[in-house]
Design a protein around this motif. Structure first.
Motif, short mmCIF file in Angstrom:
data_model
loop_
_atom_site.label_atom_id
_atom_site.label_comp_id
_atom_site.label_asym_id
_atom_site.label_seq_id
_atom_site.Cartn_x
_atom_site.Cartn_y
_atom_site.Cartn_z
N MET A 1 57.17 23.14 -49.87
CA MET A 1 58.46 23.32 -49.22
C MET A 1 58.63 24.73 -49.97
O MET A 1 58.19 25.00 -51.03
N SER A 2 59.38 25.56 -49.17
CA SER A 2 59.80 26.84 -49.42
C SER A 2 60.73 26.98 -50.43
O SER A 2 61.54 26.07 -50.61
N GLN A 3 60.76 27.87 -51.30
CA GLN A 3 61.84 28.34 -52.09
C GLN A 3 63.01 29.01 -51.74
O GLN A 3 64.03 29.16 -52.35
N PHE A 4 62.87 29.45 -50.56
CA PHE A 4 64.01 30.01 -49.66
C PHE A 4 64.60 29.37 -48.57
O PHE A 4 63.67 28.71 -47.94
N VAL A 5 65.74 29.23 -48.31
CA VAL A 5 66.38 28.70 -47.03
C VAL A 5 67.40 29.57 -46.49
O VAL A 5 68.22 30.53 -47.27
N TYR A 6 67.11 29.98 -45.14
CA TYR A 6 67.86 30.99 -44.19
C TYR A 6 68.67 29.92 -43.36
O TYR A 6 67.88 29.07 -42.66
N GLY A 7 69.95 30.25 -43.05
CA GLY A 7 70.56 29.72 -41.91
C GLY A 7 71.00 30.81 -40.94
O GLY A 7 71.24 31.81 -41.25
N ILE A 8 70.75 30.43 -39.56
CA ILE A 8 70.97 31.43 -38.50
C ILE A 8 71.95 30.80 -37.53
O ILE A 8 71.89 29.66 -37.10
N ASP A 9 73.05 31.62 -37.28
CA ASP A 9 74.10 31.14 -36.32
C ASP A 9 73.69 31.94 -35.17
O ASP A 9 73.84 33.01 -35.19
N LEU A 10 73.15 31.34 -34.03
CA LEU A 10 72.65 31.99 -32.65
C LEU A 10 73.62 32.29 -32.01
O LEU A 10 74.60 31.55 -31.72
N ALA A 11 73.73 33.54 -31.36
CA ALA A 11 74.75 33.92 -30.63
C ALA A 11 74.27 34.70 -29.33
O ALA A 11 73.14 34.87 -29.43
N LYS A 12 74.85 35.33 -28.51
CA LYS A 12 74.19 35.91 -27.37
C LYS A 12 73.65 37.40 -27.94
O LYS A 12 72.67 37.75 -27.52
N GLY A 68 54.70 32.73 -39.50
CA GLY A 68 54.49 32.01 -40.87
C GLY A 68 55.66 31.23 -41.50
O GLY A 68 55.89 30.89 -42.56
N GLN A 69 56.84 31.28 -40.59
CA GLN A 69 58.13 30.59 -41.11
C GLN A 69 58.18 29.04 -40.79
O GLN A 69 57.22 28.88 -40.08
N MET A 70 59.08 28.47 -41.38
CA MET A 70 59.09 27.06 -41.25
C MET A 70 60.59 26.70 -40.49
O MET A 70 61.47 26.44 -41.33
N PRO A 71 60.80 27.04 -39.26
CA PRO A 71 62.17 26.79 -38.86
C PRO A 71 62.32 25.30 -38.44
O PRO A 71 61.48 24.41 -38.17
N GLU A 72 63.52 25.04 -38.25
CA GLU A 72 64.11 23.70 -38.39
C GLU A 72 65.51 23.64 -37.37
O GLU A 72 66.29 24.50 -37.92
N THR A 73 65.41 22.94 -36.37
CA THR A 73 66.46 22.87 -35.91
C THR A 73 67.44 21.68 -36.02
O THR A 73 66.74 20.62 -36.29
N LEU A 74 68.67 21.76 -36.10
CA LEU A 74 69.34 20.83 -36.55
C LEU A 74 70.81 20.20 -35.42
O LEU A 74 71.13 21.21 -34.85
N HIS A 75 70.97 18.96 -35.54
CA HIS A 75 71.94 18.53 -34.50
C HIS A 75 73.33 19.20 -34.92
O HIS A 75 73.57 19.16 -36.36
N GLU A 76 74.17 19.42 -34.26
CA GLU A 76 75.59 19.87 -34.58
C GLU A 76 76.23 18.98 -35.57
O GLU A 76 76.85 19.75 -36.40
#
Length: 81
Positions: A1-12, A68-76
């Motif tokens: 598992m990665s040592q870093f976690v990023y969150g992205i708020d997707l918009a237009k 090489g990133q590990m994206p994850e989609t989450l339900h609201e």
């Protein structure tokens, strides 16, 4: 598992990015344009990238995996404020 976690708020047009290390230390908190998302993450070490599940998130997931990133989609319901 990665040592870093990023969150992205997707918009237009602009996306908000918030990143922390495994100790909760802030790494990044800024808004970037849609055109700079991939270039931003290609210059970062592999990390867990979480975003809300939507039509656009599947597109970004496919592209981020190529770099090489590990994206994850989450339900609201899994998101917090």
């Amino acid at each position: 598992m990665s040592q870093f976690v990023y969150g992205i708020d997707l918009a237009k047009h602009s996306f908000s990015i918030h990143g922390e290390d495994h100790q909760g230390k802030l790494l990044i908190q800024k808004s970037i344009s849609r055109s700079k998302v991939l270039s931003t993450f290609t210059n970062m070490p592999p990390a867990m990238i979480r975003m809300e599940a939507c039509g656009a998130s599947h597109y970004w997931t496919r592209d981020l995996v190529k770099f090489g990133q590990m994206p994850e989609t989450l339900h609201e319901n899994q998101l917090t404020d």
